[in-house]
Write an enzyme that holds these catalytic residues in place. Structure first.
Site, PDB file in Angstrom:
ATOM      1  N   CYS A   1      -1.902   9.024   2.835  1.00 41.06           N
ATOM      2  CA  CYS A   1      -2.157   8.285   1.222  1.00 41.06           C
ATOM      3  C   CYS A   1      -2.724   8.712   0.546  1.00 41.06           C
ATOM      4  O   CYS A   1      -3.101   9.468  -1.172  1.00 41.06           O
ATOM      5  CB  CYS A   1      -1.563   6.878   1.065  1.00 41.06           C
ATOM      6  SG  CYS A   1      -2.634   5.799   2.122  1.00 41.06           S
TER       7      CYS A   1
ATOM      8  N   GLU B   1       0.924  -1.156  -0.197  1.00 38.27           N
ATOM      9  CA  GLU B   1       0.046   0.432  -0.219  1.00 38.27           C
ATOM     10  C   GLU B   1       0.744   0.702   0.096  1.00 38.27           C
ATOM     11  O   GLU B   1       1.508   1.682   1.208  1.00 38.27           O
ATOM     12  CB  GLU B   1      -1.463  -0.348   1.501  1.00 38.27           C
ATOM     13  CG  GLU B   1      -2.278   0.591   0.789  1.00 38.27           C
ATOM     14  CD  GLU B   1      -2.080   2.130   2.427  1.00 38.27           C
ATOM     15  OE1 GLU B   1      -1.587   3.335   1.451  1.00 38.27           O
ATOM     16  OE2 GLU B   1      -2.135   1.664   2.922  1.00 38.27           O
TER      17      GLU B   1
HETATM   18  C1  UN1 Z   1      -3.357   5.900   4.368  1.00 39.01           C
HETATM   19  O1  UN1 Z   1      -2.461   6.935   4.549  1.00 39.01           O
HETATM   20  O2  UN1 Z   1      -2.069   5.530   4.267  1.00 39.01           O
HETATM   21  O3  UN1 Z   1      -8.775   6.488   3.561  1.00 39.01           O
HETATM   22  C2  UN1 Z   1      -4.440   5.140   4.442  1.00 39.01           C
HETATM   23  C3  UN1 Z   1      -8.165   6.813   4.091  1.00 39.01           C
HETATM   24  C4  UN1 Z   1      -7.516   6.760   5.361  1.00 39.01           C
HETATM   25  C5  UN1 Z   1      -6.538   6.067   6.074  1.00 39.01           C
HETATM   26  C6  UN1 Z   1      -5.401   6.346   5.252  1.00 39.01           C
HETATM   27  N1  UN1 Z   1      -8.914   5.687   6.765  1.00 39.01           N
HETATM   28  O4  UN1 Z   1      -8.127   7.920   4.446  1.00 39.01           O
END
Ligand code: UN1
Length: 506
Positions: free
Chosen positions: A296, A262
């Site tokens: 992310c 990820e």
């Molecule tokens: C991340 O930034 O690694 O959808 C995950 C989202 C959160 C997860 C982010 N539930 O923004």
């Protein structure tokens, strides 16, 4: 407030970063500090696992797997249910610790603990639903079936920005699947990892299953690389930059281990002419500025139809300066600090390059004149093709670009390396469906009238292309944590061969 907090979470001033059936340390382990990015103050210290400690942790995790894999999945679910209940008791405290360590605001810190609780609940249900298929055999008096078995001890590498939730996406599911877990958390949020491990390991031990959840915080040389190369770990799930992902894929792939990756995102929001702009502005602001742009899933690109481009840029330019920036634990604050100095520098450098490449900073982008890593979220008028727009800068920078036709908007949306999340604001059904069709968004997540961030755990989370292709959390992501076995049973007296092959002996 902070001293009591560490007490309540059972944290002392120097903690060990390694735990298997018990907490362990090596006096030679380097001690690192965890600093509050809003003040620069040290919150506590954690001792790294050395290479020897890492080996011990893996041995124990591999040992614990033998008993755990033979424990009925619903019983494993019961352990996870108790973990979820325990986390409920610590929601406020753990949430505050996450706020102090990472700089995310209170409701997001607590939201992250909620995400862990949701993952525990989801996994409890899952523990009774690890279904395999029964398949019609072509041979008489034969039965074919698939079953799913636990994989082994698995490695989970997490990043600073979701220091607890992403562990739970992996660990809660892996645990009901019968795997044991070795967690390598980010050195930027070590106290959160230690606090979570304390809660979880205590429950596992009380339930008679020590060694199911393990912690190994250490350097790249002593823990990171050995983990990637470790043939005892059939699966490595890693969250981080694309650069990290290329390396993990290569090293783990070399030994034919499995990965769940990820990685980075360069997520875009398309605003179509029919969009409800009030909704769009709110959605964009949360996606672009929430967590100070350090998700992310953060929206980094805004692709707006030319008929509403000026209006959208103008409304965001008016909204941005009103966003309360400050101590993330204070009520009302929406924008906390960046994680460290390098992040501030990376943001400044990206903005400089944006201007050099023909962009124009409309609002924000300055560092605040106060201690801590605070910046103003930046909105930049940009053009398609600017190199900097193709980069993921982990900071609140939003590049706004105009488009004319929906095909063009989708092409812009898809022309970056990463493929994590995407969104369109539109009230035109045909346009929305087009965005969701095979010729639409190429991302793992595609939303309509919702921003790019803030996914629920029930869906599979992850992205395509340089985002790594992994899926975590909900839906059938669990399958990556198990091995599939196809079984054929002959209950007749003959031995017919598949495909009509004849091999008559004697
Ligand atoms: C991340 O930034 O690694 O959808 C995950 C989202 C959160 C997860 C982010 N539930 O923004």
């Amino acid at each position: 407030m902070f001293e009591d907090l560490l007490d309540r979470l059972g944290l002392s001033s120097v903690e060990s970063g390694a735990c298997h059936v018990r907490w362990v340390d090596d006096p030679k382990g380097e001690v690192i500090a965890s600093d509050n990015p809003a003040t620069g103050q040290t919150l506590g210290r954690v001792k790294y696992a050395t290479r020897d400690v890492y080996e011990e942790v893996v041995d124990q995790a591999v040992g614990a797997f033998k008993k755990w894999r033979m424990t009925p999945a619903p019983r494993r679910g019961e352990v996870v249910r108790k973990i979820g209940n325990e986390l409920r008791k610590y929601k406020a405290d753990l949430g505050l610790l996450i706020t102090l360590e990472t700089g995310k605001i209170r409701s997001e810190g607590e939201g992250e603990v909620q995400e862990m609780i949701d993952m525990a609940d989801f996994s409890v249900g899952l523990s009774r639903q690890l279904y395999g298929l029964t398949i019609a055999s072509e041979r008489p008096r034969h039965r074919m079936m698939e079953q799913w078995h636990p994989l082994g001890a698995i490695g989970v590498i997490t990043a600073f920005n979701f220091p607890a939730a992403v562990w739970a996406w992996n660990a809660m599911v892996a645990a009901v699947c019968g795997d044991t877990v070795i967690w390598k958390p980010s050195p930027l949020a070590p106290l959160t990892a230690v606090a979570v491990q304390k809660i979880v390991a205590r429950v596992a031990e009380e339930e008679g299953f020590p060694g199911v959840f393990n912690l190994s915080l250490g350097s790249i040389e002593d823990v990171g690389e050995p983990m990637l190369n470790d043939g005892r770990l059939p699966l490595i799930s890693a969250t981080g930059s694309c650069r990290l992902g290329y390396h993990v894929a290569e090293v783990v792939g070399r030994r034919l281990g499995r990965t769940i990756l990820e990685l980075g995102g360069n997520n875009a929001v398309i605003v179509a002419p029919s969009a409800d702009l009030d909704l769009a502005i709110r959605g964009i602001a949360f996606a672009a500025v929430g967590t100070a742009g350090q998700r992310c899933t953060t929206a980094r690109r805004l692709i707006v139809h030319e008929s509403v481009y000026e209006q959208v840029v103008d409304r965001l330019a008016r909204a941005y300066p009103t966003l309360p920036i400050g101590n993330p634990w204070d009520d009302g604050v929406l924008v906390g600090p960046l994680i460290h100095e390098q992040a501030v520098e990376a943001m400044q450098s990206a903005l400089r390059r944006a201007e050099e490449q023909g962009g124009k900073v409309v609002v924000g982008g300055k560092r605040l004149d106060r201690p801590g890593c605070f910046v103003e979220p930046a909105l930049v008028r940009a053009k398609r093709g600017m190199a900097v727009v193709g980069e993921e800068t982990f900071a609140p920078i939003l590049y706004a670009m105009p488009y004319r036709e929906i095909e063009e908007a989708i092409a812009i949306q898809n022309e970056v390396e990463q493929g994590l999340t995407s969104a369109i604001f539109t009230r035109d059904l045909l346009e929305a469906e087009r965005f969701l069709s095979p010729e639409g968004s190429d991302c793992g997540i595609a939303n309509v009238n919702i921003g790019t961030s803030g996914a629920e755990i029930g869906g599979a989370f992850g992205g395509e292309k340089a985002t790594g292709g992994g899926r975590e959390a909900g839906s059938d992501s669990w399958k990556a944590y198990m091995r599939r076995q196809t079984c054929t049973i002959n209950y007749g007296a003959e031995l017919p061969l598949a495909q009509g092959v004849r091999f008559d002996v004697g």
